[in-house]
Design an enzyme around this catalytic site. Structure first.
Site, PDB file in Angstrom:
ATOM      1  N   LYS A 140     -14.249  -9.811   8.183  1.00 32.95           N
ATOM      2  CA  LYS A 140     -15.287 -10.561   7.469  1.00 32.95           C
ATOM      3  C   LYS A 140     -16.450 -10.901   8.405  1.00 32.95           C
ATOM      4  O   LYS A 140     -17.620 -10.683   8.074  1.00 32.95           O
ATOM      5  CB  LYS A 140     -14.690 -11.825   6.873  1.00 32.95           C
ATOM      6  CG  LYS A 140     -15.629 -12.592   5.957  1.00 32.95           C
ATOM      7  CD  LYS A 140     -14.934 -13.829   5.372  1.00 32.95           C
ATOM      8  CE  LYS A 140     -13.811 -13.428   4.450  1.00 32.95           C
ATOM      9  NZ  LYS A 140     -13.099 -14.585   3.866  1.00 32.95           N
ATOM     10  N   ARG A 199     -13.951 -20.228   6.199  1.00 35.58           N
ATOM     11  CA  ARG A 199     -13.078 -19.179   5.675  1.00 35.58           C
ATOM     12  C   ARG A 199     -12.388 -18.430   6.819  1.00 35.58           C
ATOM     13  O   ARG A 199     -12.917 -18.341   7.916  1.00 35.58           O
ATOM     14  CB  ARG A 199     -13.875 -18.160   4.850  1.00 35.58           C
ATOM     15  CG  ARG A 199     -14.644 -18.727   3.681  1.00 35.58           C
ATOM     16  CD  ARG A 199     -15.537 -17.635   3.080  1.00 35.58           C
ATOM     17  NE  ARG A 199     -16.467 -18.140   2.093  1.00 35.58           N
ATOM     18  CZ  ARG A 199     -16.283 -18.063   0.773  1.00 35.58           C
ATOM     19  NH1 ARG A 199     -15.202 -17.487   0.301  1.00 35.58           N
ATOM     20  NH2 ARG A 199     -17.183 -18.536  -0.063  1.00 35.58           N
ATOM     21  N   GLY A 213      -6.711 -13.607  -0.093  1.00 35.65           N
ATOM     22  CA  GLY A 213      -5.992 -14.735  -0.672  1.00 35.65           C
ATOM     23  C   GLY A 213      -4.815 -15.238   0.135  1.00 35.65           C
ATOM     24  O   GLY A 213      -4.158 -16.203  -0.263  1.00 35.65           O
ATOM     25  N   MET A 265      -4.782 -16.421   3.362  1.00 40.80           N
ATOM     26  CA  MET A 265      -5.059 -17.564   4.233  1.00 40.80           C
ATOM     27  C   MET A 265      -5.977 -18.548   3.502  1.00 40.80           C
ATOM     28  O   MET A 265      -6.342 -18.325   2.355  1.00 40.80           O
ATOM     29  CB  MET A 265      -5.645 -17.075   5.555  1.00 40.80           C
ATOM     30  CG  MET A 265      -4.613 -16.360   6.412  1.00 40.80           C
ATOM     31  SD  MET A 265      -5.295 -15.706   7.947  1.00 40.80           S
ATOM     32  CE  MET A 265      -6.173 -14.262   7.381  1.00 40.80           C
ATOM     33  N   ARG A 318     -16.489  -5.983   2.114  1.00 42.68           N
ATOM     34  CA  ARG A 318     -15.329  -5.430   2.808  1.00 42.68           C
ATOM     35  C   ARG A 318     -14.944  -4.135   2.112  1.00 42.68           C
ATOM     36  O   ARG A 318     -15.310  -3.915   0.958  1.00 42.68           O
ATOM     37  CB  ARG A 318     -14.158  -6.414   2.790  1.00 42.68           C
ATOM     38  CG  ARG A 318     -13.685  -6.795   1.401  1.00 42.68           C
ATOM     39  CD  ARG A 318     -12.647  -7.904   1.457  1.00 42.68           C
ATOM     40  NE  ARG A 318     -12.330  -8.415   0.133  1.00 42.68           N
ATOM     41  CZ  ARG A 318     -11.713  -9.557  -0.095  1.00 42.68           C
ATOM     42  NH1 ARG A 318     -11.344 -10.322   0.913  1.00 42.68           N
ATOM     43  NH2 ARG A 318     -11.460  -9.962  -1.317  1.00 42.68           N
ATOM     44  N   HIS A 365      23.344   6.882   1.857  1.00 37.58           N
ATOM     45  CA  HIS A 365      23.511   7.988   0.913  1.00 37.58           C
ATOM     46  C   HIS A 365      22.602   7.802  -0.299  1.00 37.58           C
ATOM     47  O   HIS A 365      21.896   8.717  -0.725  1.00 37.58           O
ATOM     48  CB  HIS A 365      24.974   8.082   0.468  1.00 37.58           C
ATOM     49  CG  HIS A 365      25.213   9.122  -0.587  1.00 37.58           C
ATOM     50  ND1 HIS A 365      25.175   8.826  -1.941  1.00 37.58           N
ATOM     51  CD2 HIS A 365      25.446  10.452  -0.505  1.00 37.58           C
ATOM     52  CE1 HIS A 365      25.387   9.933  -2.631  1.00 37.58           C
ATOM     53  NE2 HIS A 365      25.558  10.924  -1.778  1.00 37.58           N
ATOM     54  N   ARG A 394      21.765  20.953   3.258  1.00 40.84           N
ATOM     55  CA  ARG A 394      23.070  20.361   3.582  1.00 40.84           C
ATOM     56  C   ARG A 394      24.143  21.047   2.743  1.00 40.84           C
ATOM     57  O   ARG A 394      24.228  20.813   1.529  1.00 40.84           O
ATOM     58  CB  ARG A 394      23.057  18.863   3.286  1.00 40.84           C
ATOM     59  CG  ARG A 394      21.890  18.097   3.906  1.00 40.84           C
ATOM     60  CD  ARG A 394      21.886  16.674   3.373  1.00 40.84           C
ATOM     61  NE  ARG A 394      20.715  15.909   3.774  1.00 40.84           N
ATOM     62  CZ  ARG A 394      19.572  15.863   3.102  1.00 40.84           C
ATOM     63  NH1 ARG A 394      19.406  16.572   1.991  1.00 40.84           N
ATOM     64  NH2 ARG A 394      18.573  15.113   3.528  1.00 40.84           N
ATOM     65  N   ARG A 443      22.374  23.939   7.391  1.00 39.57           N
ATOM     66  CA  ARG A 443      23.278  23.235   8.297  1.00 39.57           C
ATOM     67  C   ARG A 443      24.714  23.472   7.849  1.00 39.57           C
ATOM     68  O   ARG A 443      25.049  23.268   6.687  1.00 39.57           O
ATOM     69  CB  ARG A 443      22.972  21.729   8.283  1.00 39.57           C
ATOM     70  CG  ARG A 443      23.844  20.935   9.252  1.00 39.57           C
ATOM     71  CD  ARG A 443      23.520  19.445   9.197  1.00 39.57           C
ATOM     72  NE  ARG A 443      23.974  18.823   7.971  1.00 39.57           N
ATOM     73  CZ  ARG A 443      23.704  17.564   7.627  1.00 39.57           C
ATOM     74  NH1 ARG A 443      22.955  16.819   8.420  1.00 39.57           N
ATOM     75  NH2 ARG A 443      24.159  17.058   6.489  1.00 39.57           N
ATOM     76  N   SER A 447      16.506  21.165  15.899  1.00 41.92           N
ATOM     77  CA  SER A 447      16.058  20.327  14.788  1.00 41.92           C
ATOM     78  C   SER A 447      16.603  18.931  15.048  1.00 41.92           C
ATOM     79  O   SER A 447      17.810  18.750  15.193  1.00 41.92           O
ATOM     80  CB  SER A 447      16.577  20.857  13.449  1.00 41.92           C
ATOM     81  OG  SER A 447      16.107  20.051  12.387  1.00 41.92           O
ATOM     82  N   GLY A 454      17.865  15.454  14.322  1.00 47.27           N
ATOM     83  CA  GLY A 454      18.433  14.628  13.260  1.00 47.27           C
ATOM     84  C   GLY A 454      18.212  13.170  13.626  1.00 47.27           C
ATOM     85  O   GLY A 454      19.090  12.508  14.200  1.00 47.27           O
ATOM     86  N   THR A 455      17.023  12.663  13.318  1.00 50.37           N
ATOM     87  CA  THR A 455      16.635  11.338  13.826  1.00 50.37           C
ATOM     88  C   THR A 455      17.388  10.196  13.145  1.00 50.37           C
ATOM     89  O   THR A 455      17.418   9.084  13.686  1.00 50.37           O
ATOM     90  CB  THR A 455      15.117  11.124  13.684  1.00 50.37           C
ATOM     91  OG1 THR A 455      14.720  11.421  12.336  1.00 50.37           O
ATOM     92  CG2 THR A 455      14.366  12.023  14.652  1.00 50.37           C
ATOM     93  N   ASN A 456      17.993  10.458  11.979  1.00 54.25           N
ATOM     94  CA  ASN A 456      18.818   9.398  11.374  1.00 54.25           C
ATOM     95  C   ASN A 456      19.999   9.079  12.287  1.00 54.25           C
ATOM     96  O   ASN A 456      20.242   7.936  12.661  1.00 54.25           O
ATOM     97  CB  ASN A 456      19.351   9.833  10.003  1.00 54.25           C
ATOM     98  CG  ASN A 456      18.253  10.098   9.005  1.00 54.25           C
ATOM     99  OD1 ASN A 456      17.116   9.698   9.209  1.00 54.25           O
ATOM    100  ND2 ASN A 456      18.580  10.785   7.921  1.00 54.25           N
ATOM    101  N   CYS A 486      14.389  16.876  10.988  1.00 52.95           N
ATOM    102  CA  CYS A 486      14.866  16.921   9.608  1.00 52.95           C
ATOM    103  C   CYS A 486      15.429  15.588   9.145  1.00 52.95           C
ATOM    104  O   CYS A 486      15.979  15.480   8.056  1.00 52.95           O
ATOM    105  CB  CYS A 486      15.901  18.024   9.421  1.00 52.95           C
ATOM    106  SG  CYS A 486      17.366  17.824  10.460  1.00 52.95           S
ATOM    107  N   TYR A 542       7.271  21.499  13.367  1.00 53.34           N
ATOM    108  CA  TYR A 542       7.266  21.151  11.938  1.00 53.34           C
ATOM    109  C   TYR A 542       8.048  19.868  11.708  1.00 53.34           C
ATOM    110  O   TYR A 542       8.829  19.432  12.549  1.00 53.34           O
ATOM    111  CB  TYR A 542       7.859  22.293  11.095  1.00 53.34           C
ATOM    112  CG  TYR A 542       9.335  22.523  11.304  1.00 53.34           C
ATOM    113  CD1 TYR A 542      10.297  21.797  10.585  1.00 53.34           C
ATOM    114  CD2 TYR A 542       9.803  23.460  12.228  1.00 53.34           C
ATOM    115  CE1 TYR A 542      11.652  21.996  10.782  1.00 53.34           C
ATOM    116  CE2 TYR A 542      11.156  23.660  12.439  1.00 53.34           C
ATOM    117  CZ  TYR A 542      12.074  22.926  11.710  1.00 53.34           C
ATOM    118  OH  TYR A 542      13.422  23.116  11.910  1.00 53.34           O
TER     119      TYR A 542
END
Length: 947
Positions: free
Chosen positions: A57, A127, A136, A138, A382, A498, A604, A660, A807, A809-811, A874, A894
């Site tokens: 602002k 303000r 809205g 603050m 804004r 899941h 999978r 996989r 590949s 598997g970041t989970n 993946c 990728y």
């Protein structure tokens, strides 16, 4: 001729940019120690490039002054003071107070009035203003400076009714914001007065009524605080400034920051600005306008206003705002007069100002304005909030209007908002009764009757009923019910549970980890707090916010216009990262291709085993007592798996498909109920007790770290042999039919290169046996691994000697890196995020400093051994925009994500490429002329070579 004109425009733009940079640099140097920044009368200490210091602002107020917009004068106290205020136990530093009073004197000089002067008082608004818009969230105080003396001076300059209306508003606002008096106490007294006077609107009250109300309000202050209302304007000023700084930490602001990923250490600025009045009579008005329609994105001037009103009246809903022009009319306001008709000169000036502002900012703007005695003042501008549909349309049309470049258009659309274009959303104007809060596991909105089992969901859906599947947690055996339901609600499970993963793949709305749910399958009931709901009751889910809502809320189905397709084409021209999909069925593959997927990054195989026609054979295979029994069961599965792969290869014709091999622990496939146990026992010709004994023997205390992935193939190699045979036979069959095939076989959960040596040999031998039956076919086959175990990342240089690709598997990598169960973490991770222990859920957005470092290290070490190693991701992070930026930086080729997140990934990948280009340009500029180094192949080039 056109080219010359275009060149002139480019030269002019470059010149203007240089000049702006010089001004910004000069201003920033001058303001290195300044903490109070003045603006007004054509001069400003700041500019639009100083949002970190002045907030959005304050920076925009300064910028508007710089370009000649009529802005009431004032000053901005910087965001740095917010931190200092909190560190000093809610006290303003003395040097800031001195600077504030000096700036205030400058405003007095411009306005020709004095703060606290009984005869000619100057009033202020106070303000908030963070660098990111938080509408809205603050606090604000208006009409600051009024007291028993100055109200008389204001009355003499204007009229008594206006003066006392302003005073009662100020007492209420200051009482609420600064003194902590509940605003309901003031509102209740106002309603009582209107009832006694038999009027409906505030504007119908007379001056005498408002003077009476002021006395009542002052007494409310005394009753609540034990002290009289402060009469010293300077005391009022310090109180208001402190309260606005303090509102950065109020609960609604903190919640908004969590929802929108705004860091808590940014702080807010405070803007103190001379009051101009829209409530002095019928020649005055106040309103809000958008330079384009925020709902559709149409290039029309759109807004609302109220005559004889202050800003809060427009949004309070007490009076119906009027449309500023014919284009802004709705069904409800069709018969109301417009600003264009009621105040033509002021409206024409407003049009001139909005056009000037939009052209300068080259962005759709949200403008607040006040008209005092026919003179227009712009109070704020804004970047306007907009729907996802409007964001896309505005970005594309501004390119066509030559306001912005294609790259700027791509950066203008929030990649995460693209999700909203692909799923139904709740009608924003509809009322909702939220009864519980879970995790926003899969976007969209769903309305339906509650069911508690997958079978019931499927049965109800077949007769045309819309249902919400409510489960404590889902398992792979619930897939048919999840497919049939409109949405899924679970009491347990996180963002990668899941339920979450499958729902995203199906494009279904899902709220997971709703810990306040108490579900009783036996009675067919669920309890949430005081609410008891039964099977058949209506429920609404908001997968974008995680809200569980009582009853049916209307939904809105967004439409993908031509602009969306055009924006995606621009994204594909810019991005360097490939985008694949996680797909386990031909339907998923087809959907993903329609959304622009360039292959399958994760198929999978276990998801195929849960269909009714094959689960029995899988169980027989697991429960077999010797190799021959196991092979007989596998022989039943081979043709089924082969047929699945044939369909998927055909659906992805010519694109790579990464399959996989079996990953989850075997216990997931085993019978869980007495009926299922009986069925398996009958089919195998053994007693149910034998089946149950085998189930018990396979039980593991921590199955996700147990007998799964490649470990299954070490002990039961015949499982992977069957799967490899099915893959390669399917690929040969499809290739023989004239369709191009690019199979990639991925071995999961490798932690030691010796495992990969053993299993690569197995895969190659089985594939060679199939290829021998097709001597004329040339079919390249790549064999790689998932990097999902920290040890694999650390020894990537060894593993790369046996892998054609990685590949990530970041989970699972996140699960192992944090020692978290992703299915149970939903119980406590929200608390970690809410209390600032974590910036966000690491299963939603990749932990770049910890887990991300493992990814970065593995890529570098893997390519140190094998330069042409292609790497992808993946895990579910492959569809998260923040994570995608990181994956681009570390050199992945990728990302792979669920089908409905493919457009999100395409846009995020383009934004990452643009950011990398800008960073490289800046680095070259800082580095100066240097010898050219040998070029490394880009991700897209590596992919093209691979493909």
């Amino acid at each position: 001729m056109k080219k010359t004109s275009s060149n002139k425009r480019a030269v002019r733009a470059k010149s203007q940019a240089k000049a702006a940079t010089k001004v910004a640099t000069k201003t920033e140097k001058a303001s290195a120690k300044r903490r109070v920044f003045f603006f007004g009368a054509g001069k400003a200490d700041g500019n639009a490039g100083m949002k970190e210091l002045l907030g959005s602002k304050g920076a925009n107020l300064a910028e508007m002054v710089n370009i000649g917009i009529p802005v009431p004068p004032g000053f901005t106290i910087s965001t740095e003071v917010c931190a200092a205020f909190n560190a000093a136990r809610k006290r303003l530093p003395q040097d800031v107070k001195v600077s504030v009073l000096a700036a205030l004197r400058r405003v007095e000089k411009i306005m020709g009035a004095k703060f606290g002067d009984p005869k000619n008082p100057l009033l202020f608004s106070v303000r908030s203003g963070a660098r990111a818009s938080m509408p809205g969230m603050m606090d604000t105080v208006l009409n600051l400076g009024l007291n028993h003396q100055t109200v008389s001076g204001l009355a003499a300059h204007a009229n008594p009714r206006f003066a006392y209306d302003s005073y009662r508003r100020f007492i209420q606002m200051y009482g609420d914001v600064v003194l902590g008096v509940p605003h309901e106490r003031f509102e209740g007294r106002l309603e009582m007065l209107k009832e006694r006077r038999d009027v409906t609107l505030d504007t119908e009250l007379r001056s005498e009524d408002l003077q009476e109300l002021v006395k009542d309000y002052l007494q409310i202050i005394v009753d609540h605080t034990g002290a009289p209302f402060p009469q010293d304007p300077e005391v009022q000023l310090w109180g208001a400034i402190g309260a606005v700084f303090d509102s950065w930490e109020n609960e609604r602001a903190r919640r908004y920051r969590r929802l929108h990923g705004i860091p808590s250490d940014w702080g807010t600025a405070v803007n103190v600005q001379a009051m101009v009045f829209g409530n002095m009579g019928d020649t005055c008005a106040t309103g809000v306008a958008f330079t384009r329609d925020p709902s559709t994105g149409a290039n029309i001037f759109y807004g609302e206003y109220l005559k004889n009103a202050q800003g809060e009246d427009v949004v309070a809903g007490i009076r119906t705002p009027q449309p500023i022009n014919e284009a802004s009319k709705t069904t409800d306001t069709a018969n109301l007069p417009t600003l264009e008709k009621e105040m033509p000169p002021a409206y024409r000036e407003l049009v001139r100002m909005y056009q000037k502002i939009e052209k300068h900012y080259r962005e759709m703007q949200d403008i607040e304005f006040t008209i005092q005695d026919g003179k227009l003042w712009i109070l704020q501008t804004r970047t306007g909030k907009r729907t996802s549909t409007a964001a896309v349309r505005i970005a594309v049309e501004m390119v066509k209007e030559r306001l912005i470049s294609k790259e700027e258009a791509l950066l203008r659309v929030d990649a995460s908002m693209v999700d909203q274009l692909l799923h139904p959303t709740l009608d924003p104007s509809a009322k909702r009764t939220v009864i519980a809060q879970g995790l926003p596991a899969s976007p969209g909105a769903a309305v339906g009757k509650i069911v508690f089992s997958a079978d019931e969901a499927e049965a109800k859906a077949k007769i045309g009923e819309r249902v919400i599947l409510v489960r404590i947690e889902t398992s792979p055996e619930d897939i048919h019910g999840m497919h049939a339901a409109q949405g899924i609600l679970t009491a347990r499970g996180g963002m990668t549970s899941h339920a979450a993963v499958v729902a995203r793949g199906l494009g279904k709305c899902c709220v997971s980890g709703c810990g306040s749910l108490r579900i009783d399958y036996a009675t067919g009931e669920m309890r949430v707090g005081e609410h008891l709901l039964r099977a058949g009751d209506l429920l609404t889910l908001d997968g974008g916010t995680g809200e569980v809502i009582l009853g049916a809320v209307p939904t809105v189905t967004p439409k993908l216009g031509a602009e969306f397709g055009e924006l995606m084409r621009w994204a594909d021209q810019v991005r360097k990262l490939g985008v694949r999909t996680n797909a386990d069925t031909p339907h998923d593959a087809k959907t993903a291709r329609e959304f622009g997927a360039e292959g399958i990054g994760l198929c999978r195989t276990e998801h195929m085993f849960f269909e009714a026609d094959r689960i029995q054979a899988v169980r027989e295979m697991i429960l077999a007592t010797d190799g021959s029994e196991r092979n007989r069961a596998l022989d039943k599965l081979l043709p089924i798996q082969r047929a699945d792969f044939v369909k998927i290869f055909k659906a992805m014709a010519g694109l790579p498909v990464t399959i996989r091999l079996l990953d989850p622990p075997l216990h997931e496939f085993l019978p869980h109920t007495p009926d299922e146990t009986e069925t398996v026992a009958r089919a195998m010709g053994i007693a149910p007790s034998e089946v149950q004994a085998k189930v018990t023997a396979l039980h593991e205390f921590n199955p996700m770290l147990g007998h799964r992935g490649c470990r299954l193939a070490i002990t039961y190699p015949e499982i992977y042999r069957m799967q490899v045979r099915a893959i390669v036979e399917a690929a040969c069959e499809v290739k023989q039919s004239g369709v191009s095939v690019k199979p990639e076989i991925m071995i999961p959960l490798i932690s030691n290169v010796s495992e990969l040596v053993r299993l690569r040999t197995l895969v190659e031998a089985e594939a060679a046996a199939v290829f021998a039956r097709y001597p004329k076919l040339r079919l390249p086959l790549e064999i790689g691994t998932m990097i999902e175990v920290p040890r694999a990342a650390l020894t990537a240089q060894e593993i790369a000697t046996q892998a054609d690709f990685f590949s990530f598997g970041t989970n699972d990598l996140t699960q192992a890196g944090y020692a978290l169960s992703r299915d149970d973490a939903g119980r406590f991770l929200p608390t970690y995020v809410a209390e600032g222990l974590l910036p966000e859920d690491p299963f939603i957005s990749l932990d770049q400093t910890g887990v991300g470092e493992l990814v970065k290290l593995a890529v570098a070490r893997g390519r140190s051994t094998r330069k042409d190693l292609h790497c992808g991701v993946c895990g579910e992070h492959g569809g998260d925009p923040k994570s995608i930026h990181f994956f681009a930086q570390v050199g992945l080729d990728y990302v792979s994500c669920s089908p409905y997140r493919v457009p999100v990934a395409r846009l995020a990948a383009a934004q990452a490429a643009i950011a990398q280009g800008a960073a490289a340009k800046q680095a070259r500029k800082l580095r100066g002329p240097a010898r050219k180094s040998a070029k490394q192949p880009t991700a897209r080039k590596r992919l093209r070579k691979h493909q």
